[in-house]
Design an enzyme around this catalytic site. Structure first.
Site, PDB file in Angstrom:
ATOM      1  N   TYR A  56       0.838  -1.194   0.000  1.00  0.00           N
ATOM      2  CA  TYR A  56       0.000   0.000   0.000  1.00  0.00           C
ATOM      3  C   TYR A  56       0.878   1.250   0.000  1.00  0.00           C
ATOM      4  CZ  TYR A  56      -4.154   2.816   0.932  1.00  0.00           C
ATOM      5  OH  TYR A  56      -5.174   3.725   0.837  1.00  0.00           O
ATOM      6  N   TYR A 241      -7.855   4.423  -9.441  1.00  0.00           N
ATOM      7  CA  TYR A 241      -7.857   4.452  -7.982  1.00  0.00           C
ATOM      8  C   TYR A 241      -7.507   3.091  -7.381  1.00  0.00           C
ATOM      9  CZ  TYR A 241     -12.573   2.366  -8.257  1.00  0.00           C
ATOM     10  OH  TYR A 241     -13.643   1.536  -8.516  1.00  0.00           O
ATOM     11  N   LEU A 268      -8.169   8.860  -1.631  1.00  0.00           N
ATOM     12  CA  LEU A 268      -8.989   9.587  -0.667  1.00  0.00           C
ATOM     13  C   LEU A 268      -8.145  10.259   0.409  1.00  0.00           C
ATOM     14  CD1 LEU A 268     -11.838  10.327   0.375  1.00  0.00           C
ATOM     15  CD2 LEU A 268     -11.776   8.181   1.697  1.00  0.00           C
TER      16      LEU A 268
END
Length: 337
Positions: A56, A241, A268
């Protein structure tokens, strides 16, 4: 109160469910201006799995507790309550380590939510719904009747995109990667569902005629990004995304240069860092109201207790799911929804 437990990991690895385990911990009294919150529900998001594997974009220091979002009930408050009371249902702050039976959190970071709404649905409010909403509002100025195409239409974000687009009068083309996913999109109220392939633009035209598609939402990457690019009108925009394929976005200069296609990303966390507090509050208030009136809903495949966290992560990592995986740390209320 039951023995406090949380899902903890001390290292990262390629097999995410092998690195995390449930352990007991000592729950201290809340510090001044903190509340002790009993966690009611917390989803297992793709970003949570990627944090376990180390893939991530933002990784917490180790050791860490899994879970990025959730909802809970206030059990005790020490000091400034900021309008909260014991028994209130609250949205947990992002990145709080929500796979835990209990958390002590600053009262300033808790958002009060309606009492009479399914906590499992409220638990998924912080990440996927705002991602869907903002991609439909902040990238291209869309009007009712405009067309958008998205892949991974059977994903959680894909489902929220469909519901929000319908509410705003935006027309949607839903793309999935396998035939077996079509039925789930139809059952969720989606229309114009097509299986991704090299000839996607031709089948879009055969199905819908010559339409002007201004925006594409890409959660897959790889060659699938270019499949969407070829469906766009000149000057259209692709927003990436995610990377469900595990591959980088691939788009030929033929489309980027000669068709003027724009490729950009959306995360986000970046939006939340830059947005004013009143804008953030307005967004979450709008989304919570939609969950409360039933117009915003996510399919849930299964729910697990805190002692079953490895099974939950393994299920969330599976490729062919038909809904979200949720952890209910203080007792499972359902096996499947």
């Amino acid at each position: 109160m039951q023995t406090p437990k949380h899902a903890r990991y001390a290292y990262r690895g390629r097999v995410p469910h092998e690195v995390i385990k449930t352990v007991e911990f000592n729950l201290l009294p809340p510090l001044p201006d903190e509340a002790r919150v009993q966690v009611l529900a917390a989803p297992v998001n793709p970003s949570d799995v990627l944090q376990l594997t180390g893939e991530y974009g933002q990784l917490p220091p180790l050791p860490a507790v899994g879970g990025s979002e959730g909802v809970g009930r206030v059990e005790a408050i020490n000091g400034n309550a900021r309008g909260l009371e014991e028994g209130d249902i609250v949205l947990l702050p992002l990145g709080c380590g929500s796979w835990s039976t209990h958390l002590n959190l600053p009262t300033r970071d808790l958002v009060k939510l309606p009492h009479d709404v399914d906590p499992v649905q409220l638990a998924m409010l912080s990440v996927n719904p705002p991602t869907a909403s903002l991609m439909l509002s902040d990238i291209v100025e869309l009007q009712p009747g405009d067309w958008v195409i998205q892949n991974a239409a059977n994903s959680a974000v894909g489902g929220y995109v469909a519901q929000i687009a319908r509410r705003r009068g935006i027309r949607l083309i839903n793309v999935v990667r396998r035939e077996s996913a079509i039925e789930a999109v139809w059952q969720a109220g989606g229309e114009n569902v097509l299986v991704d392939a090299e000839d996607l633009p031709r089948r879009v035209e055969e199905t819908l005629g010559e339409i002007h598609v201004r925006l594409a939402l890409d959660c897959v990457g790889g060659v699938h990004t270019e499949h969407l690019a070829r469906c766009l009108a000149p000057g259209g925009t692709i927003v990436n995304y995610g990377s469900m394929s595990g591959e980088r976005c691939m788009v030929s200069p033929r489309y980027l240069v000669f068709n003027g296609i724009n490729l950009r990303g959306f995360w986000l966390a970046n939006w939340l860092r830059k947005a004013r507090a009143d804008r953030r509050q307005a967004l979450f208030a709008e989304l919570a109201a939609m969950v409360a009136d039933g117009s915003l809903h996510a399919s849930v495949q299964a729910s697990y207790g805190i002692d079953e966290v490895r099974e939950a992560v393994q299920a969330a990592s599976a490729g062919a799911r038909h809904g979200k995986i949720v952890i209910e740390p203080n007792g499972r209320s359902r096996a499947a929804i």
